[in-house]
Design a protein around this motif. Sequence first.
Motif: not given
Length: 398
Positions: A149-165, A167-179
Amino acid sequence: LGSASPQFVLYSYTVECTVAKLHFLYSYFLFFFLTAIRVIGQSATVTVGQDATLFCQLVETNERLTRITWQKRTREILTNKNFFYITPEGKTESVNGLGDRTEFIGDIKEIIGTILLRKVTLLDEGIYTCIFNVFPSGPFETEIHLNIQVAPVVDVTTDVIPVAGGSEVILATCTAVKARPAADVSWRLGALSTSVKVQTNISADPDGTFAVKSFLTGVASKDLNQQKVQCLVNHTTWKEELILDYALIIHYPPQVVYIISVNVVTSEEFQCVVDANPRPTFTWSRENKALSRHVDADSLIIPQTSDSNGLYLCNVSNQYGNGTGTLYMQVSRESTTVCWVLFSFLLLGFIATCLLEWKFNVFERLRTFLSELRNRTRHDPVSTGSSMSHSRSRSQDH
């Protein structure tokens, strides 16, 4: 059998003998199966970096042990390959790379061939074969699965900060990788549960681990800026759920700009107030006249003199837009003189009030003294009279 023919009697006897033989063979086979020589083993599941115990034991035999051999089969090694030997005297030998990471922790007398594999890596996951060589029966073996078993590497962030407008965009991304196995990722949205959406993707990496990405999507607006959400991550290597707090970041241009007085008493410092993200730059200017010095902060000092009269402008801007606030100053000498006169009157009034209060206190004390003296005279006339006569006599003698 009565009148039965000899052929029928012979046939019946043959059938009974066959059934008896089959029953005997079945009983013998069942007994042999239950008491036959065999190897028992236990599979293991550990986390990367921990030590793995691989247990195996030969049972139901008194035959002489000649050697214990360990083999492994992994993603890198697709066929069984020897990596560890144990002699009847308990001596060991490592081959094919594992070296000091393998340790014999079994018991030769009990025919236990258990080994300890130290500080496992993801590449150690696979099928391990424990082989007992005994004489004269030959080798007996069993397969043991080692799961990593491998514990995940976790982070929550925004790759590209959204601008008010709009259209529908990604507001935030939560990742759990290398698990390994893949983590379980979800969101706790509170009041935003009806205004945003969740989309989760799971992908496998070449090294056998998994990446989970959960996207929070919606229409970016100024009202979403700094709204609180939580990303929840669960994994088999953890005892508790991991909770990551996150405040949404939305960029938008300056909205309404206005100028306020910072100090009500002096009325010389003014601040330019605006709602914008990211924080804008501030530039002050004066209509038809230059400022005494360049100002790029959000506040400005304006002396309360007639020379300061005029229109002041505060320009704010970021990469998404700009805005301007205005302030008109009107200061005259007459108004300044009136202010000083009013202040003088207030000061004189305060002093007069203090004097009157002091004078009232003196008169009050004198009145109280005379009242007490009068009361004493009324209640002790003899003593008072003798005292007065004595006083007159002394005066006359003098």
